[in-house]
Design a protein around this motif. Structure first.
Motif, PDB file in Angstrom:
ATOM      1  N   GLY A   1       0.815  -1.207   0.000  1.00  0.00           N
ATOM      2  CA  GLY A   1       0.000   0.000   0.000  1.00  0.00           C
ATOM      3  C   GLY A   1       0.850   1.258   0.000  1.00  0.00           C
ATOM      4  N   LYS A   2       0.287   2.329  -0.518  1.00  0.00           N
ATOM      5  CA  LYS A   2       0.998   3.606  -0.617  1.00  0.00           C
ATOM      6  C   LYS A   2       0.284   4.678   0.203  1.00  0.00           C
ATOM      7  N   ILE A   3       1.074   5.575   0.783  1.00  0.00           N
ATOM      8  CA  ILE A   3       0.523   6.751   1.460  1.00  0.00           C
ATOM      9  C   ILE A   3       0.819   7.975   0.607  1.00  0.00           C
ATOM     10  N   VAL A   4      -0.215   8.709   0.262  1.00  0.00           N
ATOM     11  CA  VAL A   4      -0.062   9.972  -0.468  1.00  0.00           C
ATOM     12  C   VAL A   4      -0.195  11.087   0.566  1.00  0.00           C
ATOM     13  N   TRP A   5       0.933  11.725   0.848  1.00  0.00           N
ATOM     14  CA  TRP A   5       0.989  12.722   1.912  1.00  0.00           C
ATOM     15  C   TRP A   5       0.589  14.097   1.370  1.00  0.00           C
ATOM     16  N   GLY A   6      -0.569  14.596   1.813  1.00  0.00           N
ATOM     17  CA  GLY A   6      -1.032  15.916   1.372  1.00  0.00           C
ATOM     18  C   GLY A   6      -0.412  17.014   2.214  1.00  0.00           C
ATOM     19  N   VAL A   7       0.835  17.312   1.938  1.00  0.00           N
ATOM     20  CA  VAL A   7       1.590  18.238   2.797  1.00  0.00           C
ATOM     21  C   VAL A   7       1.491  19.698   2.362  1.00  0.00           C
ATOM     22  N   VAL A   8       0.914  19.964   1.184  1.00  0.00           N
ATOM     23  CA  VAL A   8       0.778  21.349   0.715  1.00  0.00           C
ATOM     24  C   VAL A   8      -0.629  21.827   1.073  1.00  0.00           C
ATOM     25  N   PRO A   9      -0.744  22.857   1.926  1.00  0.00           N
ATOM     26  CA  PRO A   9      -2.017  23.192   2.573  1.00  0.00           C
ATOM     27  C   PRO A   9      -2.991  24.010   1.722  1.00  0.00           C
ATOM     28  N   THR A  10      -3.706  23.365   0.843  1.00  0.00           N
ATOM     29  CA  THR A  10      -4.684  24.091   0.024  1.00  0.00           C
ATOM     30  C   THR A  10      -5.938  24.479   0.811  1.00  0.00           C
ATOM     31  N   LEU A  11      -6.157  23.876   1.969  1.00  0.00           N
ATOM     32  CA  LEU A  11      -7.333  24.218   2.782  1.00  0.00           C
ATOM     33  C   LEU A  11      -7.038  25.320   3.799  1.00  0.00           C
ATOM     34  N   ASP A  12      -5.804  25.773   3.852  1.00  0.00           N
ATOM     35  CA  ASP A  12      -5.388  26.828   4.787  1.00  0.00           C
ATOM     36  C   ASP A  12      -4.674  27.912   3.976  1.00  0.00           C
ATOM     37  N   LYS A  13      -5.447  28.884   3.513  1.00  0.00           N
ATOM     38  CA  LYS A  13      -4.882  29.895   2.611  1.00  0.00           C
ATOM     39  C   LYS A  13      -3.734  30.679   3.229  1.00  0.00           C
ATOM     40  N   PRO A  14      -3.853  31.167   4.482  1.00  0.00           N
ATOM     41  CA  PRO A  14      -2.716  31.882   5.066  1.00  0.00           C
ATOM     42  C   PRO A  14      -1.454  31.023   5.130  1.00  0.00           C
ATOM     43  N   ALA A  15      -1.621  29.731   5.459  1.00  0.00           N
ATOM     44  CA  ALA A  15      -0.460  28.838   5.516  1.00  0.00           C
ATOM     45  C   ALA A  15       0.159  28.671   4.139  1.00  0.00           C
ATOM     46  N   LEU A  16      -0.680  28.560   3.110  1.00  0.00           N
ATOM     47  CA  LEU A  16      -0.162  28.410   1.757  1.00  0.00           C
ATOM     48  C   LEU A  16       0.525  29.683   1.290  1.00  0.00           C
ATOM     49  N   GLU A  17      -0.041  30.818   1.633  1.00  0.00           N
ATOM     50  CA  GLU A  17       0.556  32.104   1.227  1.00  0.00           C
ATOM     51  C   GLU A  17       1.964  32.264   1.784  1.00  0.00           C
ATOM     52  N   SER A  18       2.186  31.774   2.998  1.00  0.00           N
ATOM     53  CA  SER A  18       3.504  31.938   3.625  1.00  0.00           C
ATOM     54  C   SER A  18       4.424  30.733   3.407  1.00  0.00           C
ATOM     55  N   ALA A  19       3.918  29.696   2.814  1.00  0.00           N
ATOM     56  CA  ALA A  19       4.693  28.463   2.669  1.00  0.00           C
ATOM     57  C   ALA A  19       5.811  28.600   1.649  1.00  0.00           C
ATOM     58  N   GLU A  20       6.910  27.953   1.947  1.00  0.00           N
ATOM     59  CA  GLU A  20       8.028  27.807   1.020  1.00  0.00           C
ATOM     60  C   GLU A  20       8.392  26.329   0.960  1.00  0.00           C
ATOM     61  N   THR A  21       9.214  25.980   0.002  1.00  0.00           N
ATOM     62  CA  THR A  21       9.557  24.582  -0.202  1.00  0.00           C
ATOM     63  C   THR A  21      10.126  23.947   1.060  1.00  0.00           C
ATOM     64  N   GLU A  22      11.008  24.678   1.755  1.00  0.00           N
ATOM     65  CA  GLU A  22      11.639  24.126   2.960  1.00  0.00           C
ATOM     66  C   GLU A  22      10.603  23.847   4.052  1.00  0.00           C
ATOM     67  N   ILE A  23       9.603  24.709   4.163  1.00  0.00           N
ATOM     68  CA  ILE A  23       8.564  24.536   5.177  1.00  0.00           C
ATOM     69  C   ILE A  23       7.761  23.267   4.899  1.00  0.00           C
TER      70      ILE A  23
END
Length: 356
Positions: A271-293
């Motif tokens: 089985g595989k786990i697809v990790w949804g680590v890029v926060p499309t449901l949290d706009k402020p988090a996405l706005e401030s996110a960078e690759t390292e984060i």
């Protein structure tokens, strides 16, 4: 199965109103696993609850409830059941499943998606359906009762969605016989399973619906996946027999580790786990996110499992990267950022774990 280690995959919707721009984004960022986006700003038919109801007995777009009292309901019901049994048994002509296609009126992007597959001939291509539990707990009968409580309506929904998935598989394989379809079953409502809202719905009832769809997908030579973007009892998706589970790992990675025994068995069985680590449901988090984060978010997510004794190599070899959910509610600019981050994190992790 080709190597999927740390590949990037997209979830569902996009906010674009220009199809060319949307499909260019798909090719530019997800060329290894292209997908067809739900263009939710273009038509209400692109909403995941409506999109898969085309040709479904009892459903009418101009009504607010499922109608089982119209004149031809039982004829339509019999036709669906006969078609379904013929397709599942393999007795039907390949074209029979075309009756349950997703037409251009319900997906403006699907035709372009098929053309992309013909052109780039990827190893994988992703489609999706709304999950049967989610649809059956959203649609209601004329008395306002959820379809999940009516065995006939529940059966109609499960069979229709299965045929919609099989049609996508046929179209992808017709475009390129070497491309392996991945069909995501989008089940946000399973996060409500066991709560007071659906206290009378048994786990086995939901498992049966999910397993019916997943088994048909796998039998047709595709990969089945379940996406849930909330907290849920992850035993249920893993027990359903899907090949992949996809979670909002930005917010709920620790929730998955509660089921570490089941996760270990799931991974050991391929089985595989697809990790949804890029926060499309949290706009402020996405706005401030960078690759390292986002990369650190992935390391934190897998640490919840390694702390429970699951081998890191086993996790990494069976991990993929995605957004936490669809991007349809975002601005075009933020959706583009989310996709860019997903690809960049995937590329960086592949490089870091190249020797594992």
């Amino acid at each position: 199965m080709y190597n999927l280690k740390l590949e990037s995959v997209a979830i569902g919707s996009l906010p674009h109103t220009n199809l060319n721009d949307a499909m260019s984004l798909v090719v530019d960022t997800f060329s290894n696993i292209p997908f067809w986006p739900q263009m939710v700003k273009l038509s209400k038919n692109e909403d995941m609850i409506i999109q898969f109801t085309e040709k479904m007995p009892s459903f009418f777009a101009d009504k607010s409830f499922l109608d089982v009292e119209y004149d031809s309901f039982y004829e339509d019901l019999e036709e669906l059941f006969i078609d379904y049994e013929s397709v599942i048994a393999g007795d039907a002509e390949n074209s029979l499943v075309d009756k349950y296609k997703i037409s251009a009126e319900y997906s403006v992007a699907f035709g372009r998606f098929i053309e992309i597959i013909k052109t780039i001939r990827p190893k994988y291509a992703k489609g999706q359906i709304v999950g049967p539990f989610t649809l059956a707990t959203t649609l209601v009968d004329k008395d306002g009762k959820c379809a999940i409580y009516d065995d006939t309506l529940k059966d109609i929904i499960t069979k229709t969605l299965t045929l919609k998935a099989l049609w996508q598989i046929k179209e992808i394989k017709s475009a390129c016989e070497d491309t392996v379809p991945i069909i995501f079953i989008d089940e946000p409502s399973i996060s409500q399973l066991g709560t007071s809202a659906f206290v009378t719905i048994s786990e086995n009832e939901v498992l049966c619906m999910l397993k019916t769809v997943s088994d048909a997908i796998k039998h047709a030579g595709a990969i089945s996946a379940i996406h849930c973007c909330g907290k849920c009892d992850w035993k249920v998706p893993m027990m359903s027999g899907v090949n992949m589970i996809n979670l909002d790992a930005y917010c709920y990675a620790q929730n998955l580790s509660i089921y570490y025994k089941e996760v270990q068995k799931f991974l050991e069985n391929g089985g595989k786990i697809v990790w949804g680590v890029v926060p499309t449901l949290d706009k402020p988090a996405l706005e401030s996110a960078e690759t390292e984060i986002i990369e650190e978010c992935f390391y934190k997510a897998i640490k919840y499992l390694t702390n429970k004794g699951i081998n890191e190599k086993l996790i990494i070899e069976n991990s993929l990267i995605s957004t936490s959910c669809g991007a349809g509610s975002l601005s075009v600019e933020l959706a583009q950022k989310a996709f860019r981050l997903t690809k960049e994190v995937s590329d960086r992790l592949k490089e870091r774990y190249n020797d594992i």
